[in-house]
Structure formats: structure tokens, C-alpha cells
Design a protein around this motif. Sequence first.
Motif, short mmCIF file in Angstrom:
data_model
loop_
_atom_site.label_atom_id
_atom_site.label_comp_id
_atom_site.label_asym_id
_atom_site.label_seq_id
_atom_site.Cartn_x
_atom_site.Cartn_y
_atom_site.Cartn_z
N CYS A 269 0.90 -1.14 0.27
CA CYS A 269 0.04 0.03 -0.07
C CYS A 269 0.74 1.36 -0.05
O CYS A 269 0.67 2.19 -0.85
N ILE A 270 2.09 1.22 0.87
CA ILE A 270 2.79 2.51 0.83
C ILE A 270 3.42 2.66 -0.36
O ILE A 270 3.63 3.84 -0.95
N GLY A 271 4.00 1.58 -1.03
CA GLY A 271 4.84 1.71 -2.18
C GLY A 271 3.75 2.07 -3.44
O GLY A 271 4.33 2.76 -4.38
N ALA A 327 -3.65 2.03 15.08
CA ALA A 327 -2.94 2.00 13.98
C ALA A 327 -4.09 1.84 12.65
O ALA A 327 -3.96 2.64 11.73
N PHE A 328 -5.16 0.97 12.95
CA PHE A 328 -5.91 0.69 11.91
C PHE A 328 -6.92 1.88 11.41
O PHE A 328 -7.05 2.19 10.17
N PHE A 329 -7.02 2.64 12.76
CA PHE A 329 -7.89 3.78 12.36
C PHE A 329 -7.09 4.75 11.50
O PHE A 329 -7.63 5.33 10.57
N LEU A 330 -6.01 4.97 11.78
CA LEU A 330 -4.92 5.87 11.16
C LEU A 330 -4.68 5.67 9.87
O LEU A 330 -4.73 6.45 8.81
N LEU A 333 -7.70 6.50 7.71
CA LEU A 333 -7.72 7.79 7.27
C LEU A 333 -6.68 8.20 6.31
O LEU A 333 -6.69 9.16 5.32
N ASN A 334 -5.58 7.50 6.33
CA ASN A 334 -4.17 8.13 5.67
C ASN A 334 -3.99 7.31 4.33
O ASN A 334 -3.43 7.97 3.54
N PHE A 352 -9.01 10.05 3.59
CA PHE A 352 -9.84 11.04 4.45
C PHE A 352 -8.95 12.20 4.96
O PHE A 352 -9.49 13.44 5.46
N ILE A 353 -7.68 12.07 4.82
CA ILE A 353 -6.74 13.18 5.16
C ILE A 353 -5.44 13.11 3.99
O ILE A 353 -5.55 12.33 3.25
#
Length: 454
Positions: A269-271, A327-330, A333-334, A352-353
Motif C-alpha cells: 500500500c505504501i509503495g 493503527a487501523f484507524f490511522l 484515514l491516511n 480522508f486526510i
Amino acid sequence: MGPDGKKLLNIVILGFGFMFMFTAFQTCGNIEQTVIKSFNSTEFHGSGYTSMAIIYGVFSASNLMAPSVVTLIGPQVSMFLSGILYSGYIAMFIHPLTWSFYTASVLVGVAAAVLWTAQGNILAINSTDRSIGRNSGIFWSLLQFSLFFGNLYIYCAWHGHVHITDKDRQTVFISLTVISLVGCFLFFLIRKPDPDSSSGSEATESLLQTESGDGSTDSSSRPDLCTQALDAFVQACRISVTKEMLLLSASIGYTGLELTFYSGVYGTCIGAMTRFGSDAKSLIGISGICIGLGEIIGGGIFGMLNKKNRFGRNPVVLLGLITHFVAFFLIFLNIASDAPLAPEGGTDLEAFITPSVAVAMICSFLLGLGDSCFNTQLLSIIGFLFRDNSAPAFAVFKFIQSIMAAVAFFYSNFLLLHWQLLILVVFGFLGSVSFFAAEWLAESRRRDSDYGSI
């Protein structure tokens, strides 16, 4: 060196062996889906998620037979041969072909079952009721250093690379193969502990006692070994339906799901987040380092807390649950919801952010910290509850964990991120509640034991 010193040294060597092996393998798992997306070869049509699903599916199917294999050839040889198969899987990426990719996935699944069953047996044999928590923490911390070193290498090697070339891939995987082989040979430094009344029952020691000093097996005892192998399988089946293991199964299953998420899905996901800039691919390495730091800190702290055992295991598991929920919530959002499934070019969507690298790395750390909470306590409680049958018990533990990991890698091929997070939240809650009940049973058994010894 006294008996206790020899046992502690064995645990340290075991931890270093696994650290080298999984520096290679966990780094491989963290980057393989990203690497596969960059292939230009028309000869290759594999999926990293599918490969990992095969590995954990075969792993789960092999676990109930693994105690028999460890009994027949001994834990040291078992871990060495398993490590060779791990190295072969990593080496396959030097010149990948679809058939060799999936064949290696099957072989690693079998190897993993044998490897972790032997590891659990050696951990139990070299521990007492008082030292099992400390030794679990030491082993877990050393193991998780693998996330630090391997991913630091990935960050340095891929920094600023928008596309992964064939040369980039080959350099990385040749290095990882050599590192894995170093770990394999370290297992031969583990020595058989001196027998004493506190080291465990004859059942747990029998796996080591079948070996001679050079690690070979005495052929004259083959009929007895076959009987022991059958007994180990029967014991594994019996343990799997005990009240304690049934209660722990939900918690063990959750560790399989979140293992899939932090070791394969989250890095992908990050990549895939183009909003992270040209360094998105190399951030996979930084994310792995942050996960490793969380694992190392958690393994050290919670292993020591468990040694004192003043408050029991439940507070640590509760902390792990809260840490993961944050962690899951952030992450929700991210990270964009289509990030797990994005093509090689990545995704331009936002959640969402405004996507933040700092938040993403904090989440990586929290994922590692929470994972260490669950795993150190599970290793400890299983080592305590099933000391007389440690190898079959750890085989059942890995059977449940791996089959849930296989399921998670399978659905990662098509589920968007927010659905994967919802599954983790539900299973995390159920797993924690069931662990609390199992810990209550363990405390009752400990009190009964203390009362009987007065």
C-alpha cells in the motif's frame, strides 16, 4: 558454563539463526508484490499475494505432520533443511519463472511447518516455568531485528528509484540468499541441554535425545522413532480440541490475519501511494524498519514483564489490541482504499486526510508493537499450558495461524483496504476476549500447582 547458561546460549543462537534467515525471507515477502509488478518478462505471470497464500495454506496443512518429521530427524537438521528451502525460494527471484515461483511456494510451506515446530520444541526444552517468558521475549526480539536490517538495505538500495530494474532485483535477491544461508548454518551451534528435572518432561526432550552428538540419528532406534512420530501426530490432534487450545484459537487466528497485513499488504500500500512522491518504493523499507522497531521494543519489554508475572498476560494483550486499533484507524484515514490492488504505476487517490509519510511510519511502528504483544504472550502461555507436549502444541499454534494467514493473503487479491481493516478489527476483539479466558485457566492451573507444592 552451567546448565542454565547453556540453555540461555541456545536461545540466543536460535534467535540469531532466525534473525539471519528472516532478514532475508521477511524482506522478500515485504517487497515481492512490488517487485513482481515491475517485471517486464512475458514468461512470468505470478502474484505475490497468491504465492504467500499458497505458502501459508501448505504450511497449515503440513503442521500436524511436522512433529513427526522433527522426531525422526531431530530439530537441528529439521531447521537446517527447512532453511535451505527458504533460501531456494528467495534465490528464485534472481531469475523468476512462474512454475518455479509456485513450486518454491509449496516447498516453503512444508519447510515452514517443520521449522517452527522445531523452534517451539527447542524453546520449551531450554526453558523452565520461570524462564519461558524471558526466553520468549529474547527470541522474539532477536527474530524481529530481521525487519530492521533487511529493510534498511532495501531503503538504501532503492532510494529514489521510481521503477525497479532487473539489475536492482538481482542484486537484492543474491544478497538476501547469502544472508539466509548464514542463518541455516548457525543452527548447528545449538547444543543439547543437560537433563534436569526442571527443563521439561521426557516427552519434550525426546526429540533431542534421538540425536547423536553430531546431529545424526541412530538407525537402531528407527522403530521407536516411527512410534514416536505417530504419537506426536496423535498428540497434536488431541491438543487441538482441548479447552485451552480452542480458547486460544481465535487469538492465534488473529495473529495470522495481522501477520498478512503488516508483512505483505501494508508495505505494498505504501509503495503504491504516488502522493508520497518518488521515494514511495523505498519507503517500503522504512516501514519495515518501523515495524521491526515496534517488534523489538515490545519483545524486550513484554518478555521482561512476563518474567515477573505480577499482572499476568492479559494487560499486555489488551495493550496490543488498543495499539492495533489505533493503527487501523490511522491507516483508514491516511491510505487510499484501492492501494492494495493498485497497478505498478500506483494510485493517485486520497483517503480522508492528506497522505502523510509520518503517519504511515507511526502506523508501521504500532503494527509491530501490537504484534509483539500478542505473539510473546501466546508463546508464553502455550509453553506453560502444554509443556509436556510442546512440539505438537506449537504445531497446532502454527497450523491455526498459518491457515488464517493463507485466507488473508487470498482475499488481499481482491478486497479493498477498508474491508481488510474491518476484518482485522472484528477478529482482534474476539481474539483478545478468548485469550483473557485462556489466561484465567492458566492462572487457575498455576495456583493449583503452587498449592500442591506446599
